[in-house]
Design a protein around this motif. Structure first.
Motif, PDB file in Angstrom:
ATOM      1  N   GLN A   1       0.836  -1.207   0.000  1.00  0.00           N
ATOM      2  CA  GLN A   1       0.000   0.000   0.000  1.00  0.00           C
ATOM      3  C   GLN A   1       0.867   1.251   0.000  1.00  0.00           C
ATOM      4  OE1 GLN A   1      -2.939  -0.012   3.099  1.00  0.00           O
ATOM      5  NE2 GLN A   1      -3.435  -2.180   2.812  1.00  0.00           N
ATOM      6  N   GLY A   2       0.236   2.378  -0.245  1.00  0.00           N
ATOM      7  CA  GLY A   2       0.937   3.642  -0.180  1.00  0.00           C
ATOM      8  C   GLY A   2       1.072   4.106   1.257  1.00  0.00           C
ATOM      9  N   PRO A   3       1.977   5.035   1.518  1.00  0.00           N
ATOM     10  CA  PRO A   3       2.134   5.569   2.874  1.00  0.00           C
ATOM     11  C   PRO A   3       0.851   6.239   3.363  1.00  0.00           C
ATOM     12  CG  PRO A   3       3.999   6.181   1.474  1.00  0.00           C
ATOM     13  CD  PRO A   3       2.943   5.609   0.569  1.00  0.00           C
ATOM     14  N   GLN A   4       0.522   5.992   4.627  1.00  0.00           N
ATOM     15  CA  GLN A   4      -0.655   6.602   5.256  1.00  0.00           C
ATOM     16  C   GLN A   4      -0.187   7.617   6.300  1.00  0.00           C
ATOM     17  OE1 GLN A   4      -3.948   5.778   4.328  1.00  0.00           O
ATOM     18  NE2 GLN A   4      -2.775   4.793   2.696  1.00  0.00           N
ATOM     19  N   PHE A   5      -0.735   8.807   6.219  1.00  0.00           N
ATOM     20  CA  PHE A   5      -0.338   9.895   7.094  1.00  0.00           C
ATOM     21  C   PHE A   5      -0.739   9.626   8.539  1.00  0.00           C
ATOM     22  CE2 PHE A   5       0.594  14.137   8.329  1.00  0.00           C
ATOM     23  CZ  PHE A   5      -0.452  14.595   9.112  1.00  0.00           C
ATOM     24  N   ILE A   6       0.217   9.818   9.469  1.00  0.00           N
ATOM     25  CA  ILE A   6      -0.066   9.637  10.890  1.00  0.00           C
ATOM     26  C   ILE A   6      -0.074  10.989  11.604  1.00  0.00           C
ATOM     27  CG2 ILE A   6       0.519   8.409  13.001  1.00  0.00           C
ATOM     28  CD1 ILE A   6       2.243   6.517  11.396  1.00  0.00           C
TER      29      ILE A   6
ATOM     30  N   TYR B   1       5.396   3.501  -8.216  1.00  0.00           N
ATOM     31  CA  TYR B   1       5.226   4.948  -8.297  1.00  0.00           C
ATOM     32  C   TYR B   1       3.975   5.351  -7.514  1.00  0.00           C
ATOM     33  CZ  TYR B   1       8.810   5.046 -11.877  1.00  0.00           C
ATOM     34  OH  TYR B   1      10.007   4.931 -12.555  1.00  0.00           O
ATOM     35  N   PHE B   2       4.162   6.330  -6.649  1.00  0.00           N
ATOM     36  CA  PHE B   2       3.049   6.838  -5.851  1.00  0.00           C
ATOM     37  C   PHE B   2       2.805   8.303  -6.186  1.00  0.00           C
ATOM     38  CE2 PHE B   2       2.448   3.343  -3.003  1.00  0.00           C
ATOM     39  CZ  PHE B   2       3.702   2.780  -2.819  1.00  0.00           C
TER      40      PHE B   2
ATOM     41  N   TYR C   1      -2.951  20.378   2.870  1.00  0.00           N
ATOM     42  CA  TYR C   1      -2.485  20.419   4.254  1.00  0.00           C
ATOM     43  C   TYR C   1      -1.698  19.184   4.665  1.00  0.00           C
ATOM     44  CZ  TYR C   1      -5.691  24.294   4.346  1.00  0.00           C
ATOM     45  OH  TYR C   1      -6.345  25.445   4.039  1.00  0.00           O
ATOM     46  N   LYS C   2      -1.920  18.067   4.003  1.00  0.00           N
ATOM     47  CA  LYS C   2      -1.097  16.887   4.240  1.00  0.00           C
ATOM     48  C   LYS C   2      -1.073  16.107   2.933  1.00  0.00           C
ATOM     49  CE  LYS C   2      -4.839  13.939   5.964  1.00  0.00           C
ATOM     50  NZ  LYS C   2      -4.860  12.994   4.852  1.00  0.00           N
ATOM     51  N   LEU C   3      -0.111  15.242   2.815  1.00  0.00           N
ATOM     52  CA  LEU C   3      -0.032  14.426   1.620  1.00  0.00           C
ATOM     53  C   LEU C   3      -0.806  13.138   1.804  1.00  0.00           C
ATOM     54  CD1 LEU C   3       3.614  14.558   0.237  1.00  0.00           C
ATOM     55  CD2 LEU C   3       1.540  15.406  -0.824  1.00  0.00           C
ATOM     56  N   SER C   4      -1.697  12.868   0.871  1.00  0.00           N
ATOM     57  CA  SER C   4      -2.417  11.605   0.844  1.00  0.00           C
ATOM     58  C   SER C   4      -1.937  10.834  -0.371  1.00  0.00           C
ATOM     59  CB  SER C   4      -3.923  11.849   0.734  1.00  0.00           C
ATOM     60  OG  SER C   4      -4.403  12.539   1.862  1.00  0.00           O
ATOM     61  N   PHE C   5      -1.477   9.620  -0.164  1.00  0.00           N
ATOM     62  CA  PHE C   5      -0.880   8.837  -1.237  1.00  0.00           C
ATOM     63  C   PHE C   5      -1.857   7.825  -1.809  1.00  0.00           C
ATOM     64  CE2 PHE C   5       3.465  10.191  -1.313  1.00  0.00           C
ATOM     65  CZ  PHE C   5       3.681  10.723  -0.059  1.00  0.00           C
ATOM     66  N   GLY C   6      -1.720   7.598  -3.132  1.00  0.00           N
ATOM     67  CA  GLY C   6      -2.465   6.543  -3.762  1.00  0.00           C
ATOM     68  C   GLY C   6      -1.864   5.191  -3.431  1.00  0.00           C
TER      69      GLY C   6
END
Lengths: 120, 107
Positions: A41-46, B86-87, B93-98
């Motif tokens: 999965q992609g990184p999830q913001f904490i 590749y993401f 305000y924050k990065l949200s990744f696929g």
């Protein structure tokens, strides 16, 4: 110049234990973010911290906490570890906080190599 | 809310081209692209800002359509070193990744 450094790089913990992960941002960077990346999965913001203040929090339980120190380094703490907490924990630093707007190049974030946490 | 990436995976031969798409349901300040190789941290490739500014890396370029809230990453004349996941990260305000697009480049 040194990039974002994280420690430890790998660790194994038992369910119910506590873990502390550490991060030193790039020199001159005042903003630190933490991300959890589960395999595939992609990184999830904490969390995001700037000037020692929390600026953002993702959808994670209260078992997750963090802080930023006067030298801008940061710690991520996770209590009562669960098997599902096994992941790569990424720290990222940037020059500017997110709410300064999109047109400042410093909003680029740079990731550290991460801390691989395995909970057994 | 996470952006949606497509395709999930692509296999190329050296020298071939590919396009990776990233779309969001929300208005965006910017789109970031990263590449991650197996067992390593994501590496920053580029950032695209509102207003159409586009910054490329090597033979990798990208575009950002603000109205459609979409970004596309173009891999041109791919090299073996382009292999990885590749993401796209969308910023508000924050990065949200696929979820990522896995690219495999074969000789």
């Amino acid at each position: 110049d040194a990039g974002v450094t994280q420690s430890p790089t790998h660790l194994i913990k038992t369910r119910g234990q506590h873990v502390t992960l550490r991060c030193s941002p790039i020199s001159g960077h005042k903003s630190v973010s933490w991300y959890q990346q589960v395999l595939g999965q992609g990184p999830q913001f904490i969390f995001q911290y700037y000037e020692k203040e929390e600026r953002g929090r993702g959808n994670f339980p209260d078992r997750f906490s963090a802080r930023q120190f006067p030298n801008y380094s940061s710690e991520l703490n996770v209590n009562a570890l669960l098997l599902g907490d096994s992941a790569l924990y990424l720290c990222a630093s940037s020059l500017a906080p997110p709410d300064r707007g999109p047109f400042i190049p410093g909003n680029t974030i740079y990731f550290g190599e991460g801390s691989w946490l395995t909970v057994v | 809310q996470q952006p949606v990436q497509s395709p999930q995976a692509v296999i190329l031969r050296e020298g071939e081209d590919a396009v990776i798409n990233c779309s969001s349901s929300k208005a965006l300040y910017s789109v970031h692209w990263y590449r991650q190789k197996h067992g390593e941290a994501p590496v920053f490739l580029m950032i695209l800002l509102k207003g159409g500014e586009q910054k490329g890396h090597e033979k990798i370029s990208a575009s950002f359509n603000e109205k459609k809230q979409q970004s596309s990453l173009y891999l041109t004349a791919s090299q073996l070193s382009y292999s990885g996941t590749y993401f796209c990260g969308t910023e508000l305000y924050k990065l949200s990744f696929g979820a990522g697009t896995t690219v495999t480049v074969r000789a």
